[in-house]
Design a protein around this motif. Structure first.
Motif, PDB file in Angstrom:
ATOM      1  N   LEU A  24      48.929  45.948 -89.518  1.00  0.00           N
ATOM      2  CA  LEU A  24      50.100  45.751 -89.088  1.00  0.00           C
ATOM      3  C   LEU A  24      49.688  44.734 -87.675  1.00  0.00           C
ATOM      4  N   PHE A  25      48.694  43.468 -88.504  1.00  0.00           N
ATOM      5  CA  PHE A  25      47.900  42.545 -86.642  1.00  0.00           C
ATOM      6  C   PHE A  25      49.016  42.002 -87.054  1.00  0.00           C
ATOM      7  N   LEU A  26      48.903  41.439 -88.699  1.00  0.00           N
ATOM      8  CA  LEU A  26      49.325  39.803 -88.451  1.00  0.00           C
ATOM      9  C   LEU A  26      50.911  40.411 -88.691  1.00  0.00           C
ATOM     10  N   LEU A  27      51.795  41.605 -88.589  1.00  0.00           N
ATOM     11  CA  LEU A  27      52.853  41.402 -88.109  1.00  0.00           C
ATOM     12  C   LEU A  27      53.320  41.454 -86.703  1.00  0.00           C
ATOM     13  N   MET A  28      52.383  42.211 -85.658  1.00  0.00           N
ATOM     14  CA  MET A  28      52.791  42.607 -84.763  1.00  0.00           C
ATOM     15  C   MET A  28      52.454  40.641 -84.031  1.00  0.00           C
ATOM     16  N   LEU A  29      51.848  39.529 -84.903  1.00  0.00           N
ATOM     17  CA  LEU A  29      51.337  37.828 -84.428  1.00  0.00           C
ATOM     18  C   LEU A  29      53.179  37.515 -84.779  1.00  0.00           C
ATOM     19  N   GLY A  30      53.848  38.199 -85.931  1.00  0.00           N
ATOM     20  CA  GLY A  30      55.072  37.661 -86.723  1.00  0.00           C
ATOM     21  C   GLY A  30      55.712  38.681 -85.694  1.00  0.00           C
ATOM     22  N   GLY A  31      55.987  39.361 -85.162  1.00  0.00           N
ATOM     23  CA  GLY A  31      56.417  39.570 -84.309  1.00  0.00           C
ATOM     24  C   GLY A  31      56.359  38.934 -83.117  1.00  0.00           C
ATOM     25  N   GLY A  32      55.591  38.424 -81.721  1.00  0.00           N
ATOM     26  CA  GLY A  32      55.186  37.262 -81.034  1.00  0.00           C
ATOM     27  C   GLY A  32      56.080  36.603 -81.506  1.00  0.00           C
ATOM     28  N   ALA A  33      55.391  35.907 -82.812  1.00  0.00           N
ATOM     29  CA  ALA A  33      56.464  34.384 -83.082  1.00  0.00           C
ATOM     30  C   ALA A  33      57.905  33.897 -83.390  1.00  0.00           C
ATOM     31  N   LEU A  34      58.448  35.945 -84.010  1.00  0.00           N
ATOM     32  CA  LEU A  34      59.534  35.217 -83.408  1.00  0.00           C
ATOM     33  C   LEU A  34      60.363  35.619 -82.029  1.00  0.00           C
ATOM     34  N   ALA A  35      59.257  36.406 -81.533  1.00  0.00           N
ATOM     35  CA  ALA A  35      59.829  35.896 -79.861  1.00  0.00           C
ATOM     36  C   ALA A  35      59.998  34.758 -79.385  1.00  0.00           C
ATOM     37  N   ALA A  36      58.894  33.701 -80.070  1.00  0.00           N
ATOM     38  CA  ALA A  36      58.726  32.281 -79.436  1.00  0.00           C
ATOM     39  C   ALA A  36      59.947  31.339 -79.731  1.00  0.00           C
ATOM     40  N   VAL A  52      55.015  32.708 -74.735  1.00  0.00           N
ATOM     41  CA  VAL A  52      55.871  34.610 -74.971  1.00  0.00           C
ATOM     42  C   VAL A  52      55.644  34.178 -75.801  1.00  0.00           C
ATOM     43  N   PHE A  53      54.540  33.546 -77.054  1.00  0.00           N
ATOM     44  CA  PHE A  53      53.878  33.886 -78.689  1.00  0.00           C
ATOM     45  C   PHE A  53      53.080  35.189 -77.990  1.00  0.00           C
ATOM     46  N   ALA A  54      52.285  34.357 -76.953  1.00  0.00           N
ATOM     47  CA  ALA A  54      51.095  35.572 -76.185  1.00  0.00           C
ATOM     48  C   ALA A  54      51.444  36.324 -76.045  1.00  0.00           C
ATOM     49  N   VAL A  55      52.089  36.639 -75.054  1.00  0.00           N
ATOM     50  CA  VAL A  55      52.337  37.845 -74.715  1.00  0.00           C
ATOM     51  C   VAL A  55      53.019  38.790 -75.132  1.00  0.00           C
ATOM     52  N   VAL A  56      53.558  38.254 -76.319  1.00  0.00           N
ATOM     53  CA  VAL A  56      54.629  39.199 -76.951  1.00  0.00           C
ATOM     54  C   VAL A  56      53.588  39.944 -77.940  1.00  0.00           C
TER      55      VAL A  56
END
Length: 143
Positions: A24-36, A52-56
């Motif tokens: 579930l680590f990379l999925l959270m980074l994927g969520g940040g990329a989606l927000a970006a 935005v990527f970093a904060v999310v």
């Protein structure tokens, strides 16, 4: 290539890589990329997209990931198929003794042994499965 498309490809790549790890680590980074990717539709500045990527990503890692891991780890899961047979009745097909015997349990023939090693059950007796020990049904006489 538009920045939103690049962020979207990154989000999909991270989500796909998550399927290989399951942490579930990379999925959270994927969520940040989606927000970006969404922020790139509003703002043109690359620094804003990165922020935005970093904060999310950090918020998802700190707040959502632990809750998801607790949820996934708390489940009892599916019962083992052999455990589901415990407590069912069976018909003795072949004499059940300390080192021998067969019973018919749920339409299948199982190797069986008595719970009490001194007991012997004859063909035609009805027994109850106390436990499943490997591929052997441990049985006792129906009272």
């Amino acid at each position: 290539m538009p920045a939103a498309l690049i962020w979207l490809i990154a989000a999909l790549a991270l989500a796909g890589a998550e399927a290989l790890t399951g942490d579930l680590f990379l999925l959270m980074l994927g969520g940040g990329a989606l927000a970006a990717a969404g922020s790139s539709l509003i703002f043109d500045d690359l620094w804003v997209h990165g922020a935005v990527f970093a904060v999310v990503s950090v918020l998802l890692l700190v707040l959502v990931r632990p809750a998801l891991r607790r949820h996934f780890n708390s489940g009892k899961g599916l019962p083992e198929p052999a455990k589901a047979l415990e407590g069912k009745s069976a018909l003795v097909l072949d004499r059940v003794g300390r080192h021998e015997g067969q019973v018919k349990l749920d339409g299948e023939v199982w190797t069986a042994r008595p719970l009490n090693e001194n007991e012997v059950y004859e063909p035609g007796d009805h027994v109850t499965v106390v436990e499943i020990d490997g591929a052997t049904a441990v049985v006792q006489k129906v009272v």
